[in-house]
Design a protein around this motif. Structure first.
Motif, PDB file in Angstrom:
ATOM      1  N   GLY A  90       0.818  -1.209   0.000  1.00  0.00           N
ATOM      2  CA  GLY A  90       0.000   0.000   0.000  1.00  0.00           C
ATOM      3  C   GLY A  90       0.844   1.248   0.000  1.00  0.00           C
ATOM      4  N   ASN A  91       0.461   2.207   0.839  1.00  0.00           N
ATOM      5  CA  ASN A  91       1.183   3.480   0.909  1.00  0.00           C
ATOM      6  C   ASN A  91       2.090   3.562   2.132  1.00  0.00           C
ATOM      7  N   ALA A  92       2.475   2.418   2.678  1.00  0.00           N
ATOM      8  CA  ALA A  92       3.297   2.397   3.892  1.00  0.00           C
ATOM      9  C   ALA A  92       4.642   3.071   3.647  1.00  0.00           C
ATOM     10  N   GLY A  93       5.167   3.696   4.688  1.00  0.00           N
ATOM     11  CA  GLY A  93       6.457   4.345   4.588  1.00  0.00           C
ATOM     12  C   GLY A  93       7.068   4.577   5.951  1.00  0.00           C
ATOM     13  N   LEU A  94       8.329   4.970   5.961  1.00  0.00           N
ATOM     14  CA  LEU A  94       9.055   5.328   7.176  1.00  0.00           C
ATOM     15  C   LEU A  94       9.644   6.716   7.006  1.00  0.00           C
ATOM     16  N   SER A  95       9.826   7.412   8.119  1.00  0.00           N
ATOM     17  CA  SER A  95      10.425   8.748   8.101  1.00  0.00           C
ATOM     18  C   SER A  95      11.869   8.762   8.548  1.00  0.00           C
ATOM     19  N   ARG A  96      12.320   7.672   9.167  1.00  0.00           N
ATOM     20  CA  ARG A  96      13.648   7.628   9.769  1.00  0.00           C
ATOM     21  C   ARG A  96      14.072   6.171   9.929  1.00  0.00           C
ATOM     22  N   GLU A 101       6.699  -8.693  10.701  1.00  0.00           N
ATOM     23  CA  GLU A 101       5.777  -8.561  11.820  1.00  0.00           C
ATOM     24  C   GLU A 101       5.639  -7.103  12.238  1.00  0.00           C
ATOM     25  N   LEU A 102       6.736  -6.351  12.088  1.00  0.00           N
ATOM     26  CA  LEU A 102       6.783  -4.973  12.560  1.00  0.00           C
ATOM     27  C   LEU A 102       6.261  -3.973  11.540  1.00  0.00           C
ATOM     28  N   PHE A 103       6.510  -4.236  10.256  1.00  0.00           N
ATOM     29  CA  PHE A 103       6.251  -3.242   9.224  1.00  0.00           C
ATOM     30  C   PHE A 103       5.770  -3.956   7.954  1.00  0.00           C
ATOM     31  N   PRO A 104       4.842  -3.361   7.197  1.00  0.00           N
ATOM     32  CA  PRO A 104       4.289  -4.030   6.014  1.00  0.00           C
ATOM     33  C   PRO A 104       5.244  -4.028   4.822  1.00  0.00           C
ATOM     34  N   LEU A 105       6.300  -4.828   4.931  1.00  0.00           N
ATOM     35  CA  LEU A 105       7.216  -4.993   3.806  1.00  0.00           C
ATOM     36  C   LEU A 105       6.519  -5.736   2.679  1.00  0.00           C
ATOM     37  N   GLY A 106       6.803  -5.318   1.451  1.00  0.00           N
ATOM     38  CA  GLY A 106       6.303  -6.027   0.284  1.00  0.00           C
ATOM     39  C   GLY A 106       7.346  -6.985  -0.251  1.00  0.00           C
ATOM     40  N   ASP A 107       7.385  -7.126  -1.565  1.00  0.00           N
ATOM     41  CA  ASP A 107       8.332  -8.046  -2.200  1.00  0.00           C
ATOM     42  C   ASP A 107       9.749  -7.491  -2.111  1.00  0.00           C
ATOM     43  N   ARG A 108      10.703  -8.411  -2.213  1.00  0.00           N
ATOM     44  CA  ARG A 108      12.090  -7.998  -2.341  1.00  0.00           C
ATOM     45  C   ARG A 108      12.273  -7.244  -3.658  1.00  0.00           C
ATOM     46  N   ALA A 109      13.073  -6.185  -3.620  1.00  0.00           N
ATOM     47  CA  ALA A 109      13.268  -5.354  -4.802  1.00  0.00           C
ATOM     48  C   ALA A 109      14.545  -5.695  -5.550  1.00  0.00           C
ATOM     49  N   GLU A 110      15.290  -6.697  -5.070  1.00  0.00           N
ATOM     50  CA  GLU A 110      16.564  -7.075  -5.701  1.00  0.00           C
ATOM     51  C   GLU A 110      16.639  -8.591  -5.803  1.00  0.00           C
ATOM     52  N   PRO A 111      17.391  -9.108  -6.783  1.00  0.00           N
ATOM     53  CA  PRO A 111      17.445 -10.560  -6.972  1.00  0.00           C
ATOM     54  C   PRO A 111      18.215 -11.294  -5.896  1.00  0.00           C
ATOM     55  N   GLU A 112      19.204 -10.636  -5.269  1.00  0.00           N
ATOM     56  CA  GLU A 112      19.983 -11.305  -4.219  1.00  0.00           C
ATOM     57  C   GLU A 112      20.470 -10.289  -3.204  1.00  0.00           C
ATOM     58  N   PRO A 113      20.798 -10.741  -1.983  1.00  0.00           N
ATOM     59  CA  PRO A 113      21.237  -9.807  -0.946  1.00  0.00           C
ATOM     60  C   PRO A 113      22.591  -9.186  -1.273  1.00  0.00           C
TER      61      PRO A 113
END
Length: 412
Positions: A281-287, A334-346
């Protein structure tokens, strides 16, 4: 090609040194095998950590040691085959983490940390990099009452050094970051640090300013550094450069260059991983937000929400084993609504570290005209600009902005 100074390593530390020397009127070549800010300076939480007077210390309690040894602490991982070679270093690291020595660390490090925000601001203004920076401090979350109680113990020392740290309620934390979920029981707000949306981007902006201002930015192999009479030379893609003085700011690769010259220092690495995520969705962080007991940081970056892991003790060049990322991603979701990974590998990088948790900034023992700026551990991005100013002062024979004695290589 003859110049005044060779700087090896175009991370945040080497780039800051090169810029400071250029400002003093020196001709400088900045040499790296890759582009600026593409190694260790790229993969961090992007903090200008003014408040980091407490180090990332070795666990002292039996429970904490067992949690690491038995894999119960998601903030730490180790490779069995690396431990024999690391054992003497780890023992010295454990000794340096004694409570009394941590107070000494705080006193020494604050002499550098007090300049970190202003020195970044100065270079950012000159480099058109201010748009990367944001105020707002960082938020530390605690899942248990014991964890929060340990954090409270840091507040008196923080106040002694003029820092602003306060315990806040879960509701207060959710007001600051409304997309967090209340899986924690308490929080602390540290207001003094700044953060950036791209540490690699900041380093690249500083390097671009260096090049625009007359510095020479070159691809080359630092292993070609050679003694040439009373000076030094290095080979680059555009030919060899000769200079009376050279600076080694190569982070985890420093000893590869220094050992052939007989320089012996107890530098090891702490590996770490990160991954960028889209959000739901529109989730975000400020810091930046630290889940202390979860062993990770999530922070807003240009590439998405970056999740950075704790420490992995392994050989520097061993294959990736991102088990911490796998474990902490579960906790972060559990803490934050993360979506899909944006990169193929770490992404993986290595933090260069000395066992006493202090960097080496100053002359290389027994090597005239060779200078060192290495071992900044978890604070490389924070300390890059002030390291550049301090080393430039020393090389120019000026009164140093900070007493350099505690950072001398001869302490080992």
């Amino acid at each position: 090609m003859k110049i005044d100074t060779i700087v090896l390593g175009a991370g945040i530390v080497g780039t800051s040194i090169a810029l400071n020397l250029l400002e003093r009127g020196r001709s400088v070549v900045l040499v790296d095998r890759r582009g600026p800010g593409e190694e260790t300076s790229y993969g961090n939480a992007g903090l200008v950590e003014r408040a980091s007077i407490y180090p990332t210390a070795f666990p002292r309690s039996l429970k904490a040691l067992l949690d690491v040894a038995l894999g119960r602490n998601p903030g730490a991982n180790y490779h069995w085959n690396a431990l024999p070679g690391l054992a003497p270093w780890l023992f010295d690291y454990w000794r340096a983490s004694a409570p009394a020595r941590i107070l000494d660390y705080a006193r020494i490090m604050d002499t550098l940390l007090v300049h970190t925000v202003t020195e970044h601001q100065r270079l950012a203004a000159a480099s058109d990099a201010e748009h990367f920076f944001r105020e707002g401090g960082w938020l530390k979350l605690y899942r248990t009452a014991d964890g929060l109680a340990q954090e409270r113990e840091e507040f008196p020392l923080a106040r002694r050094y003029g820092l602003t740290a306060s315990e806040i309620s879960v509701d207060d934390a959710l007001e600051l970051e409304p997309f967090l979920r209340p899986v924690f029981t308490g929080a602390a707000m540290w207001s003094d640090p700044h953060s950036v949306s791209s540490p690699g981007g900041v380093t690249q902006a500083y390097a671009a300013h260096f090049a625009r201002s007359g510095g020479r930015l070159m691809r080359g192999d630092a292993l070609t550094l050679a003694r040439l009479g009373s000076g030094w030379s290095v080979a680059t893609e555009e030919g060899s450069f000769e200079a009376p003085e050279a600076v080694v700011a190569l982070g985890p690769w420093a000893m590869d260059v220094l050992r052939p010259f007989g320089v012996r220092l107890p530098l090891q690495v702490k590996r770490g991983y990160h991954m960028h995520y889209r959000t739901e969705g529109n989730a975000g962080l400020s810091r930046p937000v630290l889940d202390e007991e979860g062993g990770y940081v999530i922070t807003p970056m240009l590439g998405g929400i970056r999740l950075t892991t704790g420490v992995e003790f392994a050989r520097r060049d061993a294959p990736k084993t991102p088990v911490q990322l796998t474990a902490t991603e579960i906790l972060a979701r559990e803490l934050f609504p993360l979506g899909d990974r944006a990169e193929p590998e770490p992404w993986m990088g290595s933090r260069p570290a000395f066992p006493d948790m202090l960097p080496v900034i100053g002359p290389a023992p027994g090597q005239k005209g060779l200078w060192l700026a290495i071992g900044h551990q978890h604070l490389g991005f924070t300390l890059g600009p002030i390291t550049g100013r301090l080393l430039a002062d020393m090389m120019d024979g000026r009164t140093p902005v900070v007493d350099p004695a505690p950072f001398a290589a001869t302490r080992f």
